[in-house]
Design an enzyme around this catalytic site. Structure first.
Site, PDB file in Angstrom:
ATOM      1  CE  LYS A  23     -11.019 -68.451 -16.811  1.00 22.05           C
ATOM      2  NZ  LYS A  23     -10.010 -68.893 -15.998  1.00 22.05           N
TER       3      LYS A  23
ATOM      4  CB  SER B 199     -11.373 -67.530 -11.713  1.00 24.96           C
ATOM      5  OG  SER B 199     -10.134 -68.138 -12.759  1.00 24.96           O
TER       6      SER B 199
ATOM      7  CB  SER C 171      -8.298 -69.340 -12.243  1.00 23.69           C
ATOM      8  OG  SER C 171      -8.601 -69.181 -11.207  1.00 23.69           O
TER       9      SER C 171
HETATM   10  N1  GLN Z   1      -8.584 -67.449  -7.365  1.00 27.67           N
HETATM   11  C1  GLN Z   1      -7.462 -66.577  -7.061  1.00 27.67           C
HETATM   12  C2  GLN Z   1      -7.940 -65.095  -7.769  1.00 27.67           C
HETATM   13  O1  GLN Z   1      -8.990 -64.854  -7.095  1.00 27.67           O
HETATM   14  C3  GLN Z   1      -6.398 -67.036  -8.225  1.00 27.67           C
HETATM   15  C4  GLN Z   1      -7.336 -66.684  -9.993  1.00 27.67           C
HETATM   16  C5  GLN Z   1      -6.784 -67.036 -11.157  1.00 27.67           C
HETATM   17  O2  GLN Z   1      -5.911 -67.932 -10.741  1.00 27.67           O
HETATM   18  N2  GLN Z   1      -7.672 -65.870 -11.942  1.00 27.67           N
HETATM   19  O3  GLN Z   1      -6.487 -64.270  -7.758  1.00 27.67           O
END
Ligand code: GLN
EC number: 6.3.5.7
Length: 494
Positions: free
Chosen positions: A78, A158, A182
């Protein structure tokens, strides 16, 4: 061997040892799959030269015997992980041109174990999002499509690039990070396995920070066994991260017996949401029955503060983000805006941040600075912290009552169309309703693909475990995976 890119880590490891294949052959197969998959937008930076060089070194190491399990396995990383000499920009314009001089501890552990990095994977900007639509690189796309529709679906976020790449067999596995879901949400949207370890299991050193009290790295893989193998290689104590735990990391793969007889599985009533699609409800009941058939005891439980989790998360995460992202000012690294005559340092900060951050990141910074401001600190930030403590206590209570793991849906829907939710941030935030509690409480959680919806899209269930008991959690997930027998793959269109 044919279809090298479809192999699991476990199968590839074994084939590398019998000489049926080589890391160079595996790596070349993945690189050519990646070349043919630009339509998925999964890889943001490709590193074929590094990959071939590491594959050759891995083959030499395997030939000598005694190589670690991850040796020679091609993986994607990532973009949130700093990788030495390779662009690492958290999918943000503000980190354009940033090439770290160092390697994150987690990607460094994988590298030292001989894993082969194929490139950097797309994601939401600074890991903020649930659809991979906030990335400076453009969207990542789900390899799955609904029914006969040609509509492009989100792979989730994400870690959308990671999920898309693993589901489409562009790599054998990928790293992800999970602050509020995410790893687990994109895994569920793409029919793969995603493990978020206990907070403190993986070092956060060298991973671009989003919300430091919630962020945790983990593996995204094709099977639970692979999550056990790769997870172990990513975890461990690191003196460079004071929140990393000084605890031994067991051999999780050896713990995969599939025997869960007598284990108590909690079913929390608060996770039965109004308006939840019948299919998710049905999947959850089927999963419950599968664990029961495997010999587990099913118990209805209550986690009474669940309904406050999402609001608390969307105060705490932006608060921490606004502080962490203060460092991006155009002075030391990444993007710097063009100056006009007469501009001073303040204009440089302002223009750089205005041009370098995308709209969702700006929204979080504004919310974060607001909830931390002198007049509102108690009303929002401190209140959210107190709610967080109650959420954590709910789980502690349940585990003290001898519940071994908790089964819930992973997401409130299957993958949705790109563009469908991005205009409404609150709608987007609702994607995290089943996952954020786990981050707030610092617990391990895993998403396991368990079925398809009526349009043929994958759906997943989430198992939540006790702190530091990833081995037990993986074993329960292994039993669920075996019972569900999910083997479907997306039909290739890219
Ligand atoms: N969707 C969540 C956010 O936007 C979690 C994102 C994540 O776990 N990095 O904060």
């Amino acid at each position: 061997m044919s279809d090298l890119t479809k192999l699991t880590i476990a199968a590839a490891r074994d084939a590398l040892r019998t000489g049926e294949t080589t890391s160079v052959a595996l790596t070349e197969a993945c690189l050519s799959a990646i070349e043919g998959a630009d339509a998925l937008g999964a890889f943001a930076h490709k590193t074929p030269e590094i990959a071939i060089e590491r594959a050759k070194a891995a083959d030499a190491r395997i030939a000598q015997g005694d190589a670690p399990d991850m040796c020679g396995i091609p993986v994607g990383i990532k973009d949130l992980f700093c990788t030495e000499g390779v662009a690492s920009q958290a999918a943000s314009k503000i980190l354009e041109g940033f090439t770290p001089e160092y390697e994150s501890t987690v990607s460094g552990q994988l590298r030292d174990a001989g894993a082969v990095m194929l490139g950097k994977l797309n994601m939401d900007e600074f890991a903020m999002g649930s659809s991979n639509e906030t990335s400076v690189y453009g969207n990542a796309v789900n390899p799955w499509r609904a029914g006969n529709s040609n509509a492009a679906l989100t792979p989730g976020g994400s870690s959308g690039g990671s999920a898309s790449a693993v589901a489409a067999d562009l790599c054998l596995a990928a790293t992800g990070t999970d602050t509020g879901g995410s790893i687990r949400q994109p895994a569920a949207f793409t029919g793969i396995v995603g493990l978020k370890p206990t907070y403190g299991r993986c070092s956060r050193w060298g991973i671009v920070a989003f919300a430091s009290s919630l962020d945790q790295a983990g593996p995204m893989t094709k099977t639970v066994r692979d999550a056990a193998i790769m997870g172990r290689a990513m975890m461990g104590h690191d003196q460079k991260d004071s929140t990393s735990a000084d605890l031994p990391v067991p051999d999780f793969e050896a713990m995969l017996t599939g025997d869960i007889r007598g284990k108590v599985i909690g079913i929390p009533k608060e996770y039965r949401m109004d308006g939840m699609p019948d299919e998710i409800e049905a999947l959850w009941s089927e999963g419950t029955q599968m664990l029961k058939d495997a010999g587990a005891e099913i118990r209805d439980i209550t986690l009474p503060h669940t309904k406050y989790a999402l609001p608390a998360y969307y105060v705490i995460a932006p608060a921490e983000a606004s502080s962490n992202l203060a460092r991006y000012d155009g002075v030391r690294f990444g993007y710097r805006a063009k100056m006009a005559p007469g501009d001073g340092i303040t204009e440089m900060y302002e223009k750089t941040r205005a041009e370098g951050f995308g709209p969702e990141v700006k929204r979080r910074i504004m919310i974060g600075t607001y909830v931390l401001s002198a007049g509102f600190y108690d009303a929002y930030y401190n209140r959210a912290r107190r709610v967080r403590a109650l959420i954590k206590r709910d789980f502690e209570q349940v585990f003290a009552d001898r519940v071994d793991a908790i089964l819930t849906p992973a997401t409130p829907s299957a993958a949705f169309e790109l563009g469908q939710e991005v205009a409404d941030p609150v709608q987007m935030y609702l994607n995290d309703v089943f996952t954020v509690t786990v981050n707030l409480a610092g617990l391990p959680g895993i998403a396991v693909p368990t079925g398809l919806d009526r349009t043929g899209l994958p759906l997943g269930l989430q198992l939540i475990g006790k702190p530091w008991e990833e081995g037990e959690l993986l074993n329960t997930a292994y039993a669920l995976e075996a019972a569900a027998g999910f083997v479907e793959k997306p039909a290739r269109w890219w």
